[in-house]
Design a protein around this motif. Structure first.
Motif, PDB file in Angstrom:
ATOM      1  N   LEU A  69      69.812 138.341 -10.734  1.00 15.75           N
ATOM      2  CA  LEU A  69      68.544 137.622 -10.845  1.00 15.75           C
ATOM      3  C   LEU A  69      67.526 138.126  -9.830  1.00 15.75           C
ATOM      4  O   LEU A  69      66.333 138.241 -10.147  1.00 15.75           O
ATOM      5  N   ALA A  70      67.977 138.456  -8.630  1.00 14.29           N
ATOM      6  CA  ALA A  70      67.069 138.977  -7.604  1.00 14.29           C
ATOM      7  C   ALA A  70      66.490 140.326  -8.038  1.00 14.29           C
ATOM      8  O   ALA A  70      65.289 140.574  -7.861  1.00 14.29           O
ATOM      9  N   LEU A  71      67.326 141.190  -8.622  1.00 19.26           N
ATOM     10  CA  LEU A  71      66.819 142.472  -9.137  1.00 19.26           C
ATOM     11  C   LEU A  71      65.819 142.258 -10.267  1.00 19.26           C
ATOM     12  O   LEU A  71      64.779 142.922 -10.323  1.00 19.26           O
ATOM     13  N   GLU A  72      66.150 141.353 -11.158  1.00 16.47           N
ATOM     14  CA  GLU A  72      65.241 141.033 -12.267  1.00 16.47           C
ATOM     15  C   GLU A  72      63.889 140.575 -11.722  1.00 16.47           C
ATOM     16  O   GLU A  72      62.836 141.029 -12.165  1.00 16.47           O
ATOM     17  N   CYS A  73      63.932 139.680 -10.759  1.00 12.64           N
ATOM     18  CA  CYS A  73      62.704 139.165 -10.139  1.00 12.64           C
ATOM     19  C   CYS A  73      61.932 140.284  -9.444  1.00 12.64           C
ATOM     20  O   CYS A  73      60.718 140.413  -9.622  1.00 12.64           O
ATOM     21  N   LEU A  74      62.635 141.100  -8.684  1.00 11.96           N
ATOM     22  CA  LEU A  74      61.994 142.198  -7.958  1.00 11.96           C
ATOM     23  C   LEU A  74      61.338 143.192  -8.915  1.00 11.96           C
ATOM     24  O   LEU A  74      60.161 143.527  -8.766  1.00 11.96           O
ATOM     25  N   PHE A  75      62.082 143.628  -9.916  1.00  7.67           N
ATOM     26  CA  PHE A  75      61.576 144.649 -10.827  1.00  7.67           C
ATOM     27  C   PHE A  75      60.486 144.116 -11.761  1.00  7.67           C
ATOM     28  O   PHE A  75      59.457 144.757 -11.943  1.00  7.67           O
ATOM     29  N   ASP A  76      60.724 142.959 -12.372  1.00 10.23           N
ATOM     30  CA  ASP A  76      59.801 142.460 -13.402  1.00 10.23           C
ATOM     31  C   ASP A  76      58.635 141.641 -12.856  1.00 10.23           C
ATOM     32  O   ASP A  76      57.533 141.715 -13.388  1.00 10.23           O
ATOM     33  N   PHE A  77      58.859 140.857 -11.818  1.00 11.43           N
ATOM     34  CA  PHE A  77      57.824 139.919 -11.377  1.00 11.43           C
ATOM     35  C   PHE A  77      57.119 140.342 -10.094  1.00 11.43           C
ATOM     36  O   PHE A  77      55.953 140.032  -9.906  1.00 11.43           O
ATOM     37  N   ILE A  78      57.814 141.027  -9.200  1.00 10.06           N
ATOM     38  CA  ILE A  78      57.192 141.400  -7.927  1.00 10.06           C
ATOM     39  C   ILE A  78      56.614 142.814  -8.003  1.00 10.06           C
ATOM     40  O   ILE A  78      55.410 143.014  -7.838  1.00 10.06           O
ATOM     41  N   LEU A  79      57.480 143.805  -8.269  1.00  4.32           N
ATOM     42  CA  LEU A  79      57.010 145.192  -8.341  1.00  4.32           C
ATOM     43  C   LEU A  79      56.351 145.531  -9.669  1.00  4.32           C
ATOM     44  O   LEU A  79      55.555 146.464  -9.739  1.00  4.32           O
ATOM     45  N   LYS A  80      56.734 144.790 -10.721  1.00  3.48           N
ATOM     46  CA  LYS A  80      56.208 145.003 -12.072  1.00  3.48           C
ATOM     47  C   LYS A  80      56.322 146.466 -12.484  1.00  3.48           C
ATOM     48  O   LYS A  80      55.358 147.100 -12.901  1.00  3.48           O
ATOM     49  N   ILE A  81      57.552 146.976 -12.367  1.00  3.94           N
ATOM     50  CA  ILE A  81      57.792 148.369 -12.728  1.00  3.94           C
ATOM     51  C   ILE A  81      58.593 148.434 -14.027  1.00  3.94           C
ATOM     52  O   ILE A  81      59.335 147.515 -14.362  1.00  3.94           O
ATOM     53  N   ASP A  82      58.431 149.535 -14.725  1.00  6.25           N
ATOM     54  CA  ASP A  82      59.175 149.746 -15.969  1.00  6.25           C
ATOM     55  C   ASP A  82      60.510 150.405 -15.607  1.00  6.25           C
ATOM     56  O   ASP A  82      60.717 151.583 -15.822  1.00  6.25           O
ATOM     57  N   PHE A  83      61.407 149.597 -15.038  1.00  6.68           N
ATOM     58  CA  PHE A  83      62.683 150.128 -14.566  1.00  6.68           C
ATOM     59  C   PHE A  83      63.617 150.486 -15.721  1.00  6.68           C
ATOM     60  O   PHE A  83      64.566 151.244 -15.544  1.00  6.68           O
ATOM     61  N   ARG A  84      63.357 149.974 -16.901  1.00  6.68           N
ATOM     62  CA  ARG A  84      64.238 150.224 -18.040  1.00  6.68           C
ATOM     63  C   ARG A  84      64.167 151.678 -18.526  1.00  6.68           C
ATOM     64  O   ARG A  84      65.014 152.124 -19.271  1.00  6.68           O
ATOM     65  N   SER A  85      63.155 152.405 -18.088  1.00  9.27           N
ATOM     66  CA  SER A  85      63.056 153.816 -18.477  1.00  9.27           C
ATOM     67  C   SER A  85      63.535 154.747 -17.359  1.00  9.27           C
ATOM     68  O   SER A  85      63.477 155.956 -17.501  1.00  9.27           O
ATOM     69  N   ASN A  86      64.022 154.181 -16.274  1.00 10.27           N
ATOM     70  CA  ASN A  86      64.545 154.955 -15.152  1.00 10.27           C
ATOM     71  C   ASN A  86      66.037 154.655 -15.029  1.00 10.27           C
ATOM     72  O   ASN A  86      66.427 153.595 -14.563  1.00 10.27           O
ATOM     73  N   TRP A  87      66.883 155.600 -15.436  1.00 12.79           N
ATOM     74  CA  TRP A  87      68.323 155.344 -15.489  1.00 12.79           C
ATOM     75  C   TRP A  87      68.912 154.995 -14.123  1.00 12.79           C
ATOM     76  O   TRP A  87      69.897 154.268 -14.038  1.00 12.79           O
ATOM     77  N   LYS A  88      68.319 155.477 -13.030  1.00  9.32           N
ATOM     78  CA  LYS A  88      68.842 155.174 -11.688  1.00  9.32           C
ATOM     79  C   LYS A  88      68.671 153.704 -11.335  1.00  9.32           C
ATOM     80  O   LYS A  88      69.442 153.153 -10.550  1.00  9.32           O
ATOM     81  N   LEU A  89      67.685 153.074 -11.899  1.00  4.37           N
ATOM     82  CA  LEU A  89      67.489 151.639 -11.702  1.00  4.37           C
ATOM     83  C   LEU A  89      68.162 150.836 -12.816  1.00  4.37           C
ATOM     84  O   LEU A  89      68.667 149.737 -12.584  1.00  4.37           O
ATOM     85  N   LEU A  90      68.169 151.402 -14.006  1.00 12.07           N
ATOM     86  CA  LEU A  90      68.690 150.698 -15.167  1.00 12.07           C
ATOM     87  C   LEU A  90      70.215 150.513 -15.134  1.00 12.07           C
ATOM     88  O   LEU A  90      70.716 149.443 -15.466  1.00 12.07           O
ATOM     89  N   VAL A  91      70.938 151.532 -14.725  1.00 14.03           N
ATOM     90  CA  VAL A  91      72.404 151.466 -14.757  1.00 14.03           C
ATOM     91  C   VAL A  91      72.948 150.337 -13.873  1.00 14.03           C
ATOM     92  O   VAL A  91      73.762 149.533 -14.349  1.00 14.03           O
ATOM     93  N   PRO A  92      72.524 150.207 -12.621  1.00 18.32           N
ATOM     94  CA  PRO A  92      73.025 149.076 -11.831  1.00 18.32           C
ATOM     95  C   PRO A  92      72.598 147.722 -12.415  1.00 18.32           C
ATOM     96  O   PRO A  92      73.361 146.757 -12.399  1.00 18.32           O
ATOM     97  N   TYR A  93      71.393 147.679 -12.949  1.00 18.95           N
ATOM     98  CA  TYR A  93      70.891 146.458 -13.566  1.00 18.95           C
ATOM     99  C   TYR A  93      71.775 146.044 -14.749  1.00 18.95           C
ATOM    100  O   TYR A  93      72.177 144.886 -14.864  1.00 18.95           O
ATOM    101  N   ILE A  94      72.088 146.997 -15.623  1.00 16.25           N
ATOM    102  CA  ILE A  94      72.926 146.695 -16.784  1.00 16.25           C
ATOM    103  C   ILE A  94      74.346 146.307 -16.345  1.00 16.25           C
ATOM    104  O   ILE A  94      74.948 145.395 -16.904  1.00 16.25           O
ATOM    105  N   ALA A  95      74.862 146.998 -15.329  1.00 14.56           N
ATOM    106  CA  ALA A  95      76.194 146.655 -14.817  1.00 14.56           C
ATOM    107  C   ALA A  95      76.224 145.213 -14.306  1.00 14.56           C
ATOM    108  O   ALA A  95      77.175 144.461 -14.587  1.00 14.56           O
ATOM    109  N   LEU A  96      75.191 144.819 -13.593  1.00 19.21           N
ATOM    110  CA  LEU A  96      75.118 143.439 -13.097  1.00 19.21           C
ATOM    111  C   LEU A  96      74.942 142.436 -14.243  1.00 19.21           C
ATOM    112  O   LEU A  96      75.497 141.338 -14.206  1.00 19.21           O
ATOM    113  N   TYR A  97      74.194 142.813 -15.256  1.00 16.76           N
ATOM    114  CA  TYR A  97      73.994 141.959 -16.431  1.00 16.76           C
ATOM    115  C   TYR A  97      75.334 141.639 -17.094  1.00 16.76           C
ATOM    116  O   TYR A  97      75.661 140.485 -17.345  1.00 16.76           O
ATOM    117  N   TYR A  98      76.114 142.691 -17.364  1.00 16.64           N
ATOM    118  CA  TYR A  98      77.413 142.473 -18.014  1.00 16.64           C
ATOM    119  C   TYR A  98      78.416 141.810 -17.082  1.00 16.64           C
ATOM    120  O   TYR A  98      79.230 140.990 -17.523  1.00 16.64           O
TER     121      TYR A  98
END
Length: 139
Positions: A69-98
């Motif tokens: 949730l902290a990563l989600e908040c940081l990426f989507d609400f604070i930094l507002k970055i398109d992390f889903r197109s950057n595999w270095k940010l996306l892979v840990p995010y998806i791992a935490l999701y699952y």
């Protein structure tokens, strides 16, 4: 404590399912509102950690959920970055999701077969909504 974990797992799955449905319908304002409510789940998760003497596995799974949730908040609400197109940010995010989804299944299943099955069904629905909400890019 068991009921609180079960309710948190239900709310987690339902909110994410609604986020994915709203995303599919391209209702970005609703996605943002639901996303804010979803990020607020940090509070009950933190409350569980503080208020109860939890088994170590529960502590680990709740911490994984809070980090997710902290990563989600940081990426989507604070930094507002398109992390889903950057595999270095996306892979840990998806791992935490699952890992979070798995954690809720394990935590509820430990106390009740019925609760575990309910969370498995909701998780499958949520992941299905997630998959359907992401359009495949044509190359």
């Amino acid at each position: 404590m068991q009921l609180f974990i079960f309710i948190l797992a239900i709310v987690n799955n339902l909110l994410l399912t609604f986020v994915f449905i709203a995303r599919k319908r391209k209702s970005l304002k609703l996605v943002s509102r639901l996303g804010a409510f979803y990020i607020a789940l940090i509070l009950p998760a933190a409350f569980l950690l503080i208020a109860f003497d939890l088994p170590q596995t529960h502590i680990i799974f709740l911490c994984i959920f809070i980090v997710y949730l902290a990563l989600e908040c940081l990426f989507d609400f604070i930094l507002k970055i398109d992390f889903r197109s950057n595999w270095k940010l996306l892979v840990p995010y998806i791992a935490l999701y699952y890992a979070s989804a798995y954690g809720f299944i394990i935590m509820t299943w430990q106390y009740s077969l019925f609760q575990g099955i309910v969370i498995v069904v909701l998780t499958v629905l949520q992941i299905t909504a997630n998959i359907i909400s992401h359009d495949k890019k044509k190359g």
